[in-house]
Motif scaffolding. Structure first.
Motif, PDB file in Angstrom:
ATOM      1  N   GLY A   1     -10.885 -12.495  10.218  1.00 44.33           N
ATOM      2  CA  GLY A   1     -10.937 -11.530  11.308  1.00 44.33           C
ATOM      3  C   GLY A   1     -12.218 -11.057  11.934  1.00 44.33           C
ATOM      4  O   GLY A   1     -12.146  -9.901  12.273  1.00 44.33           O
TER       5      GLY A   1
ATOM      6  N   GLU B   1      -6.317  -9.236  15.677  1.00 41.68           N
ATOM      7  CA  GLU B   1      -5.304  -9.120  16.855  1.00 41.68           C
ATOM      8  C   GLU B   1      -5.236  -7.524  17.411  1.00 41.68           C
ATOM      9  O   GLU B   1      -5.241  -7.144  18.641  1.00 41.68           O
ATOM     10  CB  GLU B   1      -4.070  -9.692  16.488  1.00 41.68           C
TER      11      GLU B   1
ATOM     12  N   ILE C   1      -6.359 -11.606  10.020  1.00 40.76           N
ATOM     13  CA  ILE C   1      -5.726 -12.141  11.497  1.00 40.76           C
ATOM     14  C   ILE C   1      -5.027 -10.845  12.273  1.00 40.76           C
ATOM     15  O   ILE C   1      -5.328 -10.813  13.480  1.00 40.76           O
ATOM     16  CB  ILE C   1      -4.854 -13.191  11.145  1.00 40.76           C
ATOM     17  N   GLY C   2      -4.440 -10.129  11.551  1.00 42.98           N
ATOM     18  CA  GLY C   2      -3.811  -8.953  11.991  1.00 42.98           C
ATOM     19  C   GLY C   2      -4.806  -8.065  12.445  1.00 42.98           C
ATOM     20  O   GLY C   2      -4.816  -7.369  13.666  1.00 42.98           O
TER      21      GLY C   2
ATOM     22  N   THR D   1     -11.480 -12.809  20.548  1.00 44.58           N
ATOM     23  CA  THR D   1     -10.148 -12.987  20.147  1.00 44.58           C
ATOM     24  C   THR D   1     -10.209 -13.692  18.885  1.00 44.58           C
ATOM     25  O   THR D   1     -11.033 -14.099  18.352  1.00 44.58           O
ATOM     26  CB  THR D   1      -9.614 -14.312  21.170  1.00 44.58           C
ATOM     27  N   PHE D   2      -8.816 -13.887  18.576  1.00 40.53           N
ATOM     28  CA  PHE D   2      -8.476 -14.555  17.008  1.00 40.53           C
ATOM     29  C   PHE D   2      -9.274 -15.804  17.043  1.00 40.53           C
ATOM     30  O   PHE D   2      -9.699 -16.541  16.265  1.00 40.53           O
ATOM     31  CB  PHE D   2      -7.175 -14.772  17.029  1.00 40.53           C
TER      32      PHE D   2
ATOM     33  N   ARG E   1      -7.957  -6.474  19.257  1.00 35.93           N
ATOM     34  CA  ARG E   1      -8.195  -6.891  20.682  1.00 35.93           C
ATOM     35  C   ARG E   1      -7.296  -6.013  21.527  1.00 35.93           C
ATOM     36  O   ARG E   1      -7.445  -5.846  22.737  1.00 35.93           O
ATOM     37  CB  ARG E   1      -7.941  -8.372  20.654  1.00 35.93           C
ATOM     38  N   ILE E   2      -6.116  -5.907  21.137  1.00 39.06           N
ATOM     39  CA  ILE E   2      -5.130  -5.244  21.716  1.00 39.06           C
ATOM     40  C   ILE E   2      -5.408  -3.921  22.108  1.00 39.06           C
ATOM     41  O   ILE E   2      -5.158  -3.184  23.086  1.00 39.06           O
ATOM     42  CB  ILE E   2      -3.754  -5.406  21.233  1.00 39.06           C
TER      43      ILE E   2
END
Lengths: 259, 342
Positions: free
Chosen positions: B70, B132, B128-129, B250-251, B135-136
């Motif tokens: 991440g 994300e 990874i969470g 991004t991821f 980004r959101i």
């Protein structure tokens, strides 16, 4: 200095439904070699793990240098002066012999993040000092010429000795050896006995688990016998050899061990 | 042992010469009047930026062995910190850099606390969470500061002693200077008590703890340090692009960085640098393949795992210099009585 270095008081530990250790209590006197023996599954390694903080007891106390160390993390117990080796060798196998010994020095060194990133003079001085110290420990176990080798390239007996050097580098008052002679041939076992006597001369107290009875009777000043999580006997090697309970429970049954 | 200095000097001279040649590239382009010079310099700048990022990830993934996917999240926090402080508060870019360092480090410290004990793939999923969610959050204009999906526009260029960095060749020196700083800093770290502790953790966490390493603390500090340095890279990125949006973090970016470290050789800084050139530089050189880049990555990774699971340059054994006393002692042969511990 108190004559009692370490003591266990009414220590219990269960794994699920299994009573691994029940009401264990004994004392370790300074500058002696104490052996813990017993059949497989008797709870010997559990006792060592309880002392070194790898697992926490359900109840009971572990006292080291008059202070409770029960429930402390392994790294702070090392810092207080208890170092260990493992039943199955746990060296940092990809790293060099010297780097392995330097891991023992970690707890006696002080350089932090900033000193390391900036390579301050104090940090460099400390590095030099402890590289020397690590080499001294390697010399003590007779591995100094192999300092650059990767740890996993060493012969089995040498790996065991390296584990001891690594533990000694943490400047312990108590050294805990879990089956140090395991997998060693007769020659290597004799050398190990000599090494343990040399460690004792350095005023380091030793506790060890071992299945090789002649080895235990040879190097230990005191023997604690366990069976099924209980301490069934405690005394000098002579007393233990004559103890009827021990002969029944352990030595008499398992005649492979030669006593 | 005695030939160590003589062996060390030519390698130092060689490294110096290579570095000097590399730094002369902009002058060389200018001298031959290469029209596409700025384009290639821009590409080298991108490679440099990814090198900084990958070297910072290397502390976490390569040295401490924590599967962190991440990293783009902390890169983003650095970039947005710089953008917000510059646009809303008029800070100069250089002044925002320590702030970007601190902001990314702070977020890492808060997030890492509860997850640092997770092992291997579990940590991977959580990180990874993180990327994300970051980004959101940025896309949703969090705190009304991040400008939503369009991002932030009009970030200033950095100025050094009144000189404004605007052209690719300016950024070339700025970015590669930072690469140099990063490399030396983490090289010193690697060869220290701290760096060794991370190696011990990577090799065997239980043994490391039993040798006196506070494994939780060291993992946490390594994670925070790597993340904070990604924040610095974010600050450079923001001032170079002048526009940032959530799409840049991004991821996929995280995977790219992960790939660089694994492909290059986790734990080996030279390998990581080579990895940056390969993963970022090569696809540009072979532009025709670019839309199949992920396919090439996949294939490269699979082949690497089969033929060179340690990466292009696996970590080398630590170079330790013994004291003169010990060096001399080991050169002399007649110490048999010592090695026999009787």
């Amino acid at each position: 200095m108190p004559p009692t270095l370490l003591s266990l008081h009414n220590v219990y530990k269960t794994f699920g439904g299994l009573l691994a250790v029940q009401d264990i209590g004994f004392e370790v006197i300074r500058d002696t070699v104490v052996g813990v023996i017993g059949p497989n599954g008797a709870g010997k390694t559990t006792v060592f793990n309880l002392i070194t903080g790898s697992i926490k007891p359900d109840s009971g106390k572990v006292i080291f240098l008059k202070k409770p160390i029960t429930g402390l993390k392994p790294h702070s117990i090392v810092n207080k002066g208890i170092a260990r080796t493992f039943q199955t060798i746990r060296l940092f196998s990809k790293l060099t012999v010297l780097e392995n010994v330097l891991s023992g020095c970690h707890t006696r060194m002080e350089a932090g993040l900033v000193a390391s990133i900036l390579r301050l003079p104090s940090q460099r001085r400390e590095e030099r000092k402890f590289i020397d110290r690590a080499m001294d420990e390697l010399e003590f176990v007779g591995l100094e010429s192999k300092w650059q080798h990767p740890a996993d390239s060493l012969a089995y007996g040498d790996q065991r000795r390296l584990e001891i050097a690594r533990a000694l580098a943490s400047d312990p008052q108590l050294l805990i050896l879990d089956e140090p002679a395991g997998g060693m041939n007769e020659q290597e076992t004799i050398k190990l006995g000599d090494l343990i006597r040399k460690i004792k001369k350095r005023k380091i107290t030793v506790m060890l688990i071992e299945h090789d009875m002649s080895f235990v009777m040879d190097v230990c000043d005191k023997v604690v016998v366990m069976e099924g999580g209980l301490k069934i006997a405690e005394g000098s090697p002579m007393e233990i050899q004559k103890n009827q309970r021990v002969i029944e429970a352990y030595l008499g049954v398992d005649d492979e061990n030669g006593y | 042992m005695s030939d160590c200095p003589t062996r060390k000097w030519p390698s130092l001279v060689g490294t110096g010469a290579a570095a000097a040649a590399f730094l002369a590239i902009p002058l060389f382009f200018k001298a031959i009047g290469l029209r596409s010079g700025p384009y290639w310099l821009d590409l080298l700048n991108t490679v440099g930026l990814y090198t900084i990022l990958a070297l910072s990830l290397n502390v976490i993934l390569g040295h401490a062995g924590m599967f962190h996917m991440g990293h783009a999240a902390f890169f983003a926090v650095g970039a947005y910190t710089t953008a917000i402080l510059n646009l809303n508060h008029g800070w100069t870019i250089l002044a925002t850099m320590p702030a970007a360092f601190l902001a990314a480090g702070l977020l890492a410290a808060i997030l890492a606390g509860p997850i640092i004990h997770l092992r291997g793939d579990y940590l991977l999923i959580v990180t990874i969470g993180i990327v994300e969610i970051t980004r959101i959050a940025l896309s949703n204009n969090i705190f009304g500061l991040t400008g939503g999906p369009n991002g932030l526009v009009g970030i200033a260029r950095p100025s050094l002693f009144g000189f404004r960095l605007s052209k690719p060749q300016h950024f070339f020196y700025f970015i590669w200077f930072m690469v140099g700083v990063t490399y030396v800093m983490f090289y010193f770290l690697e060869n220290s008590r701290f760096g060794r502790a991370l190696k011990y953790i990577k090799e065997d966490t239980v043994a490391a703890e039993s040798m006196g390493v506070n494994t939780t603390a060291y993992k946490l500090i390594a994670f925070v340090l790597g993340a904070a340095w990604a924040g610095v890279a974010g600050a450079i990125y923001a001032s170079r692009m002048r526009t940032i949006s959530p799409d840049s973090f991004t991821f996929e970016e995280s995977v790219l960085l992960f790939t660089i470290v694994i492909l290059g050789g986790s734990g080996n800084q030279k390998g990581v640098m080579l990895g940056s050139f390969m993963v970022i530089g090569l696809p540009e050189i072979f532009r025709g393949f670019q839309d199949k880049r992920l396919l090439v990555f996949g294939a490269a990774l699979v082949l690497m795992m089969i033929f060179r699971p340690q990466g292009l340059f696996p970590p080398t054994p630590a170079r330790v210099k013994l004291s003169d006393a010990w060096s001399n002692k080991l050169v002399e042969p007649a110490t048999n009585s010592e090695s026999d511990d009787g």
